[in-house]
Design a protein around this motif. Structure first.
Motif, PDB file in Angstrom:
ATOM      1  N   MET A  67      42.472  54.938  55.627  1.00  0.00           N
ATOM      2  CA  MET A  67      42.561  53.597  56.514  1.00  0.00           C
ATOM      3  C   MET A  67      43.339  52.508  55.778  1.00  0.00           C
ATOM      4  O   MET A  67      44.322  51.821  56.468  1.00  0.00           O
ATOM      5  CB  MET A  67      41.102  52.956  56.632  1.00  0.00           C
ATOM      6  CG  MET A  67      41.077  51.522  57.537  1.00  0.00           C
ATOM      7  SD  MET A  67      41.555  52.176  59.131  1.00  0.00           S
ATOM      8  CE  MET A  67      41.364  50.597  59.989  1.00  0.00           C
ATOM      9  N   THR A  68      43.583  52.661  54.496  1.00  0.00           N
ATOM     10  CA  THR A  68      44.689  51.722  53.796  1.00  0.00           C
ATOM     11  C   THR A  68      45.992  52.224  54.308  1.00  0.00           C
ATOM     12  O   THR A  68      46.804  51.454  54.469  1.00  0.00           O
ATOM     13  CB  THR A  68      44.341  52.093  52.365  1.00  0.00           C
ATOM     14  OG1 THR A  68      43.286  51.263  52.147  1.00  0.00           O
ATOM     15  CG2 THR A  68      45.412  51.221  51.413  1.00  0.00           C
ATOM     16  N   LEU A  69      46.275  53.660  54.101  1.00  0.00           N
ATOM     17  CA  LEU A  69      47.462  54.082  54.670  1.00  0.00           C
ATOM     18  C   LEU A  69      47.872  53.741  56.015  1.00  0.00           C
ATOM     19  O   LEU A  69      48.818  53.149  56.409  1.00  0.00           O
ATOM     20  CB  LEU A  69      47.609  55.373  54.636  1.00  0.00           C
ATOM     21  CG  LEU A  69      48.698  56.306  54.875  1.00  0.00           C
ATOM     22  CD1 LEU A  69      49.758  55.731  53.798  1.00  0.00           C
ATOM     23  CD2 LEU A  69      48.693  57.918  54.605  1.00  0.00           C
ATOM     24  N   ILE A  70      46.743  53.812  56.962  1.00  0.00           N
ATOM     25  CA  ILE A  70      47.040  53.605  58.172  1.00  0.00           C
ATOM     26  C   ILE A  70      47.477  51.954  58.542  1.00  0.00           C
ATOM     27  O   ILE A  70      48.134  51.468  59.276  1.00  0.00           O
ATOM     28  CB  ILE A  70      45.873  53.894  59.134  1.00  0.00           C
ATOM     29  CG1 ILE A  70      45.581  55.647  59.371  1.00  0.00           C
ATOM     30  CG2 ILE A  70      45.719  53.085  60.509  1.00  0.00           C
ATOM     31  CD1 ILE A  70      44.166  55.775  59.923  1.00  0.00           C
ATOM     32  N   LEU A  71      46.514  51.171  58.014  1.00  0.00           N
ATOM     33  CA  LEU A  71      46.953  49.613  58.114  1.00  0.00           C
ATOM     34  C   LEU A  71      48.410  49.342  57.515  1.00  0.00           C
ATOM     35  O   LEU A  71      49.121  48.536  58.234  1.00  0.00           O
ATOM     36  CB  LEU A  71      46.008  48.873  57.387  1.00  0.00           C
ATOM     37  CG  LEU A  71      44.566  48.822  57.874  1.00  0.00           C
ATOM     38  CD1 LEU A  71      43.463  48.177  56.978  1.00  0.00           C
ATOM     39  CD2 LEU A  71      44.491  48.317  59.251  1.00  0.00           C
ATOM     40  N   ALA A  72      48.703  49.892  56.435  1.00  0.00           N
ATOM     41  CA  ALA A  72      49.909  49.590  55.865  1.00  0.00           C
ATOM     42  C   ALA A  72      51.332  50.076  56.815  1.00  0.00           C
ATOM     43  O   ALA A  72      52.170  49.416  56.881  1.00  0.00           O
ATOM     44  CB  ALA A  72      50.049  50.175  54.371  1.00  0.00           C
ATOM     45  N   LEU A  73      50.966  51.235  57.080  1.00  0.00           N
ATOM     46  CA  LEU A  73      52.077  51.945  58.063  1.00  0.00           C
ATOM     47  C   LEU A  73      52.131  50.927  59.468  1.00  0.00           C
ATOM     48  O   LEU A  73      53.164  50.628  59.687  1.00  0.00           O
ATOM     49  CB  LEU A  73      51.451  53.318  58.630  1.00  0.00           C
ATOM     50  CG  LEU A  73      52.440  54.004  59.419  1.00  0.00           C
ATOM     51  CD1 LEU A  73      53.715  54.166  58.634  1.00  0.00           C
ATOM     52  CD2 LEU A  73      51.869  55.549  59.835  1.00  0.00           C
TER      53      LEU A  73
END
Length: 184
Positions: free
Chosen positions: A80-86
């Motif tokens: 989810m961190t990766l998704i949000l930052a992306l």
């Protein structure tokens, strides 16, 4: 869900070190692409560094016992961190490319889908709290995919081209005020 959401949003914001808003600034397209690539590499590095802690809940909950309310759902934190930052980086890229219509449509569909999926999972599971975590991850993940597909015609494919360390370091130094002043 609140704890999960707070952790992932804070990590996503920390991952880019404040470079995300700087994506709008370079006059040269090549510099902007390098800045976006730098931003994404920093986020991936943070996710890789934090992944072992979140994938081992017993270790995580020894370090932060109050977080144990997340249960095994903590394993979705790196994703989810990766998704949000992306999503944050791609929204900045859409703004840079003046793809306002596309961005507005994608954001509206994402918000509507979040509400509908949350409602659906809530009704099917009689209000299971994990439904919020699952729906947020799935819907925002789909939103990130939509951004990647929709922004290909706006030069996003250039990000995949390799950049030298010198190029990335040069752009990092050029916009060093962002990690220094914007990030904190």
């Amino acid at each position: 869900y609140g704890l999960f959401s707070s952790i992932t949003s804070n990590l996503a914001n920390a991952g880019g070190l404040g470079y995300t808003p700087a994506i709008l600034l370079p006059k040269e397209e090549d510099r902007a692409v390098a800045l976006l690539r730098l931003n994404l590499l920093l986020v991936v590095a943070l996710v890789l560094i934090t992944m072992p802690v979140f994938l081992l809940p017993t270790v995580l909950y020894r370090l932060a016992p109050n977080w144990a309310v997340m249960g095994d759902w903590c394993m979705l934190v790196p994703l989810m961190t990766l998704i949000l930052a992306l999503n944050q980086a791609l929204i900045a890229w859409a703004m840079r490319m003046k793809a306002f219509s596309f961005s507005a449509k994608n954001n509206s569909i994402t918000i509507l889908a979040l509400r509908l999926v949350n409602l659906g999972i809530g009704l099917l599971t009689k209000g299971a709290t994990w439904g919020l975590v699952l729906s947020d991850t799935l819907v925002r993940g789909c939103s990130a995919v939509a951004y990647v597909i929709g922004l290909r015609k706006h030069g996003l494919t250039q990000v995949a081209k390799r950049r030298t360390r010198a190029e990335l370091l040069a752009v990092a130094m050029e916009y060093k005020e962002y990690p220094r002043y914007v990030f904190p």
